[in-house]
Design a protein around this motif. Structure first.
Motif, short mmCIF file in Angstrom:
data_model
loop_
_atom_site.label_atom_id
_atom_site.label_comp_id
_atom_site.label_asym_id
_atom_site.label_seq_id
_atom_site.Cartn_x
_atom_site.Cartn_y
_atom_site.Cartn_z
N ARG A 77 8.21 92.99 1.34
CA ARG A 77 7.62 93.85 0.33
C ARG A 77 6.10 93.84 0.41
NH1 ARG A 77 9.74 95.49 -4.54
NH2 ARG A 77 12.01 95.55 -4.54
N GLU A 78 5.50 94.87 -0.18
CA GLU A 78 4.07 94.90 -0.46
C GLU A 78 3.89 94.82 -1.97
OE1 GLU A 78 2.52 98.61 1.04
OE2 GLU A 78 3.94 99.83 -0.11
N MET A 79 2.66 94.53 -2.40
CA MET A 79 2.41 94.35 -3.83
C MET A 79 1.01 94.81 -4.17
SD MET A 79 2.48 90.78 -6.07
CE MET A 79 4.25 90.58 -5.87
N VAL A 80 0.85 95.36 -5.39
CA VAL A 80 -0.46 95.63 -5.95
C VAL A 80 -0.56 94.87 -7.27
CG1 VAL A 80 -2.01 97.37 -6.90
CG2 VAL A 80 -0.69 97.88 -4.84
N VAL A 81 -1.65 94.13 -7.43
CA VAL A 81 -1.93 93.40 -8.66
C VAL A 81 -3.16 94.02 -9.31
CG1 VAL A 81 -2.50 91.17 -9.67
CG2 VAL A 81 -0.98 91.27 -7.69
N VAL A 82 -3.04 94.36 -10.59
CA VAL A 82 -4.15 94.94 -11.35
C VAL A 82 -4.53 93.98 -12.46
CG1 VAL A 82 -5.00 96.98 -12.56
CG2 VAL A 82 -3.12 97.21 -10.92
N ASN A 83 -5.79 93.62 -12.53
CA ASN A 83 -6.24 92.78 -13.63
C ASN A 83 -6.65 93.65 -14.81
OD1 ASN A 83 -7.15 90.76 -15.31
ND2 ASN A 83 -8.88 90.15 -14.04
N ILE A 84 -5.96 93.51 -15.95
CA ILE A 84 -6.29 94.30 -17.13
C ILE A 84 -6.92 93.41 -18.21
CG2 ILE A 84 -4.48 95.98 -16.65
CD1 ILE A 84 -2.87 94.70 -18.96
N GLY A 85 -7.26 92.16 -17.84
CA GLY A 85 -7.81 91.24 -18.82
C GLY A 85 -9.14 90.66 -18.39
N ALA A 86 -9.39 89.42 -18.77
CA ALA A 86 -10.63 88.73 -18.43
C ALA A 86 -10.58 88.29 -16.96
CB ALA A 86 -10.84 87.54 -19.35
N GLU A 87 -11.62 87.59 -16.52
CA GLU A 87 -11.69 87.19 -15.11
C GLU A 87 -10.59 86.19 -14.76
OE1 GLU A 87 -15.60 85.86 -14.15
OE2 GLU A 87 -16.49 87.85 -14.40
N GLY A 88 -10.10 86.32 -13.55
CA GLY A 88 -9.07 85.42 -13.04
C GLY A 88 -9.04 85.47 -11.54
N THR A 89 -8.12 84.72 -10.95
CA THR A 89 -7.98 84.72 -9.50
C THR A 89 -6.52 84.93 -9.12
OG1 THR A 89 -7.66 82.31 -9.35
CG2 THR A 89 -9.93 83.15 -9.18
N VAL A 90 -6.35 85.50 -7.93
CA VAL A 90 -5.03 85.65 -7.33
C VAL A 90 -5.11 85.09 -5.92
CG1 VAL A 90 -3.24 87.24 -6.57
CG2 VAL A 90 -4.46 87.69 -8.70
#
Length: 273
Positions: A77-90
């Motif tokens: 699979r492929e994936m897209v992650v969207v941050n809708i909050g405060a700062e973070g890491t993936v």
């Protein structure tokens, strides 16, 4: 903690008979952002997965998902992650620092995904036929399209992140549309694209406001009431449009046969009922 909900595909004739509860059970997306949890919905529309991860200052690891039938979710699979909050890491091999509005594309074979920090991460995933490089796309890197007008209450800016004009993906196409002040309508005039499904997530909507998400066949429309950080799964046969009681932003994602964003079948304003 990981939880997964299974959603089977519904045909348009069956959907015509649904009441509000049945529509919400099959098409509404809500409650996917919970502190300390990863919550996924595995759909049978192009095998799209939608979900949320909220590490709440800690770490959450997304690895094996039984529904995918592989040792790790990104094995095929492929994936897209969207941050809708405060700062973070993936972290998926490399670690990516993400601010609000950033989108991260993870290619097939990227391995387990670790979410950390104070971000609120929206997750989108679909099967992939080849390996492509991962890429962090910020809003200044996205392609921009301005549409609508104040006169029709649909003045909006579309930011295309994972899109053929910006980067290559296998089948995921993901972007973000921001409504201008005083505008409430999105994706109007409406359209359908029978070759692929779509998922919506409404964000930046004040807590005391709501949006009315329109769906269904053009001549058999239905609606869902959605709040902030809620959305909808849109079948290929359905329109996907909406209006809010205040301005908002929404994230749209498509999976299916064609990544050409302009490959749509327009629905005239006089056709909808």
């Amino acid at each position: 903690m990981l939880s997964i909900e299974n959603r089977y595909a519904i045909d348009p004739m069956t959907a015509r008979r649904f009441d509000s509860d049945e529509l919400r059970k099959n098409f509404h997306v809500g409650g996917i952002f919970a502190d300390g949890e990863i919550k996924l919905i595995y759909t049978h529309y192009d095998r799209m997965i939608v979900g949320g991860a909220v590490p709440a200052g800690g770490e959450l690891v997304l690895d094996e998902v039984k529904h995918c039938g592989t040792a790790s979710i990104l094995d095929r699979r492929e994936m897209v992650v969207v941050n809708i909050g405060a700062e973070g890491t993936v972290k998926a091999g490399e670690t990516y620092a993400m601010a609000k509005g950033d989108m991260l594309y993870l290619g097939r074979g990227s391995g387990p995904v670790t979410f950390a920090g104070n971000g609120r991460f929206y997750i989108l995933s679909a099967p992939a036929h080849k390996e492509l490089p991962s890429r962090l796309v910020r809003i200044e890197d996205a392609a921009r399209v301005d549409l609508g007008s104040q006169e029709t209450s649909n003045e909006r800016t579309i930011h295309q992140f994972v899109h053929p004009d910006v980067m290559e993906s296998c089948q995921l196409v993901v972007g973000m549309t921001k409504l201008h002040n005083g505008s409430v309508w999105n994706t109007m005039p409406a359209h359908v694209h029978d070759r692929r499904m779509e998922a919506y997530l409404y964000i930046d909507l004040p807590e005391d406001q709501m949006a009315v998400h329109l769906m269904g066949e053009p001549t058999e429309t239905r609606h869902l009431i959605v709040r902030n950080e809620e959305g909808a799964i849109s079948p290929p046969w359905s329109i996907h449009s909406g209006a809010g009681s205040a301005s908002y932003t929404f994230i749209w994602a498509m999976a299916g046969d064609n990544v050409n964003y302009k490959d749509v079948e327009m629905v005239g304003m006089g056709e909808i009922r």
